[in-house]
Design a protein around this motif. Structure first.
Motif, short mmCIF file in Angstrom:
data_model
loop_
_atom_site.label_atom_id
_atom_site.label_comp_id
_atom_site.label_asym_id
_atom_site.label_seq_id
_atom_site.Cartn_x
_atom_site.Cartn_y
_atom_site.Cartn_z
N ALA A 6 38.59 59.06 5.96
CA ALA A 6 37.45 60.09 5.47
C ALA A 6 36.96 60.29 4.50
N TYR A 7 38.35 61.20 4.08
CA TYR A 7 37.94 61.14 2.68
C TYR A 7 37.44 60.48 1.51
N ALA A 8 38.07 59.23 1.34
CA ALA A 8 37.28 58.20 1.05
C ALA A 8 35.95 57.46 0.96
N ARG A 9 35.57 58.75 1.45
CA ARG A 9 33.60 58.82 1.52
C ARG A 9 33.44 59.56 0.87
N VAL A 10 33.62 60.72 -0.19
CA VAL A 10 33.58 61.87 -0.51
C VAL A 10 33.47 61.60 -2.34
N ALA A 11 32.92 61.84 -2.93
CA ALA A 11 33.08 61.50 -4.29
C ALA A 11 33.39 62.91 -4.94
N PRO A 12 34.21 63.08 -5.67
CA PRO A 12 34.36 61.73 -6.95
C PRO A 12 35.94 61.21 -6.66
N GLY A 13 36.82 61.91 -5.63
CA GLY A 13 37.97 61.41 -5.38
C GLY A 13 37.56 59.65 -4.43
N SER A 14 36.21 59.63 -3.40
CA SER A 14 36.06 58.01 -3.25
C SER A 14 35.97 57.65 -4.70
N TRP A 15 35.45 58.15 -5.46
CA TRP A 15 35.36 56.86 -6.82
C TRP A 15 36.73 56.68 -7.49
N LEU A 16 37.31 57.55 -7.32
CA LEU A 16 39.02 57.12 -7.97
C LEU A 16 40.25 56.33 -5.93
N ILE A 17 39.24 56.17 -5.58
CA ILE A 17 39.75 55.00 -4.57
C ILE A 17 39.65 54.04 -4.38
N GLU A 18 38.17 53.99 -5.13
CA GLU A 18 37.87 52.74 -5.16
C GLU A 18 38.09 51.76 -6.22
N ARG A 19 38.94 52.65 -7.45
CA ARG A 19 39.12 51.89 -9.30
C ARG A 19 40.76 52.00 -8.70
N ASP A 20 41.17 52.45 -7.37
CA ASP A 20 42.63 51.60 -7.77
C ASP A 20 42.55 50.35 -6.44
N ILE A 21 42.21 50.36 -5.22
CA ILE A 21 41.54 49.27 -5.11
C ILE A 21 41.03 48.11 -5.50
N VAL A 22 40.00 48.21 -6.84
CA VAL A 22 39.40 47.21 -7.47
C VAL A 22 40.72 46.75 -8.09
N GLU A 23 41.13 47.73 -8.49
CA GLU A 23 42.45 47.24 -9.93
C GLU A 23 43.42 46.30 -9.02
N ALA A 24 43.61 47.19 -7.56
CA ALA A 24 44.98 46.41 -7.06
C ALA A 24 44.67 44.67 -6.13
N ARG A 25 43.50 44.73 -5.67
CA ARG A 25 42.55 43.60 -5.77
C ARG A 25 42.75 42.11 -7.15
N ARG A 26 42.53 42.74 -8.16
CA ARG A 26 42.24 41.93 -9.33
C ARG A 26 43.75 41.78 -9.51
N PRO A 63 31.16 53.56 -9.77
CA PRO A 63 31.10 53.08 -11.04
C PRO A 63 32.29 52.26 -11.44
N PHE A 64 32.86 52.45 -10.90
CA PHE A 64 33.96 50.69 -10.89
C PHE A 64 33.84 50.03 -10.04
N GLY A 65 32.91 49.71 -9.51
CA GLY A 65 32.96 48.54 -8.39
C GLY A 65 32.83 48.67 -6.91
N ASN A 66 32.70 48.10 -5.73
CA ASN A 66 32.50 48.41 -4.68
C ASN A 66 32.92 47.55 -3.95
N PRO A 67 34.79 48.42 -3.74
CA PRO A 67 35.44 46.93 -2.86
C PRO A 67 35.17 47.04 -1.51
N ARG A 68 34.09 48.02 -0.49
CA ARG A 68 33.26 47.63 0.83
C ARG A 68 32.59 46.70 0.56
N VAL A 69 32.28 46.08 -0.17
CA VAL A 69 31.66 44.64 0.24
C VAL A 69 32.32 43.86 1.16
#
Length: 253
Positions: free
Chosen positions: A68-88, A23-29
């Motif tokens: 491993a825990y970064a692949r389980v929602a909703p925790g994965s969403w929060l981690i991805e959100r933080d990484i998307v924002e940090a990279r931005r 939901p916040f973007g996919n930094p894994r790509v």
């Protein structure tokens, strides 16, 4: 018991399945090339590079190490959100492609965040022991603002119009002319006693410095605030002598 097991299994499958939604973007790509490729051409001390790669690259580069825990929602969403924002805000994978002025701004932000203790953020440190910046780390990162990135002290006469452009480009992340932000308002700063704007929480060192802002003190302050006042939260540096002259002319107008 059997029903409870089914519910638990179904919930686990749902959590893993929902992790495929971003939901916040996919930094894994973003393609990873390896931590050893980061900052290879960066003009900064090797020990500072090492700290940035070791303690900042998980969020601020394409070289994220996914637990491993970064692949389980909703925790994965929060981690991805933080990484998307940090990279931005800052992506070390792209550092060498950034203009020198942008690098200078980011270096000032790195030093500020390191000194304030805001980075790495608490939620990251809670899950990654040993990633908190030590006092030695902070001192090392502070050398990123050193004078070897700057110019000689010689410059031409200051120009207030150019100074306004420099201010808008380099300073408005923390300062405004007419109101306090992360830094105090700068309207009327020329001729003002340091640490005297009402309502702003200055460091004790600056409040007790006895400094009045004029050509001489601003010229010492802008390239390296720590050299003038040791206890200060001002981490932004203006290494170019002409930009300093222009800023001073703008403040003096």
């Amino acid at each position: 018991m059997k029903r409870a097991g089914v519910v638990i299994m179904s919930s686990a499958i749902a959590a893993v399945g929902l992790a495929l939604i971003h939901p916040f973007g996919n930094p894994r790509v973003e393609p990873a090339r390896g931590l050893d490729t980061l900052l290879q051409g960066a003009n900064m001390p090797a020990d500072a590079k090492k700290i940035l790669v070791t303690k900042c690259a998980d969020c601020h580069s394409n070289e994220t190490r996914w637990p491993a825990y970064a692949r389980v929602a909703p925790g994965s969403w929060l981690i991805e959100r933080d990484i998307v924002e940090a990279r931005r805000k800052m992506n070390l994978s792209n550092w060498e492609q950034l203009p020198a002025d942008t690098q200078d701004v980011l270096i000032a932000e790195i030093i500020h965040e390191a000194k304030s203790g805001d980075m790495p953020p608490p939620q990251y440190r809670a899950l990654h022991r040993g990633m908190k910046l030590t006092s030695a780390d902070v001192a090392t990162l502070s050398t990123l603002g050193g004078g070897n990135r700057g110019e000689a002290s010689l410059s031409g006469p200051g120009d207030a119009a150019r100074g306004k452009a420099v201010f808008e480009k380099r300073c408005t992340g923390c300062h405004a002319m007419d109101g306090n932000r992360e830094g105090p308002r700068l309207a009327g700063v020329f001729g003002r006693k340091a640490g005297s704007v009402p309502g702003f929480d200055y460091s004790a060192g600056l409040k007790n410095s006895g400094i009045t802002w004029n050509e001489a003190t601003l010229e010492k302050w802008l390239p390296d605030p720590d050299s003038l006042v040791k206890d200060t939260t001002m981490d932004f540096h203006v290494p170019k002598a002409q930009e300093r002259s222009d800023l001073i002319a703008y403040f003096k107008r």
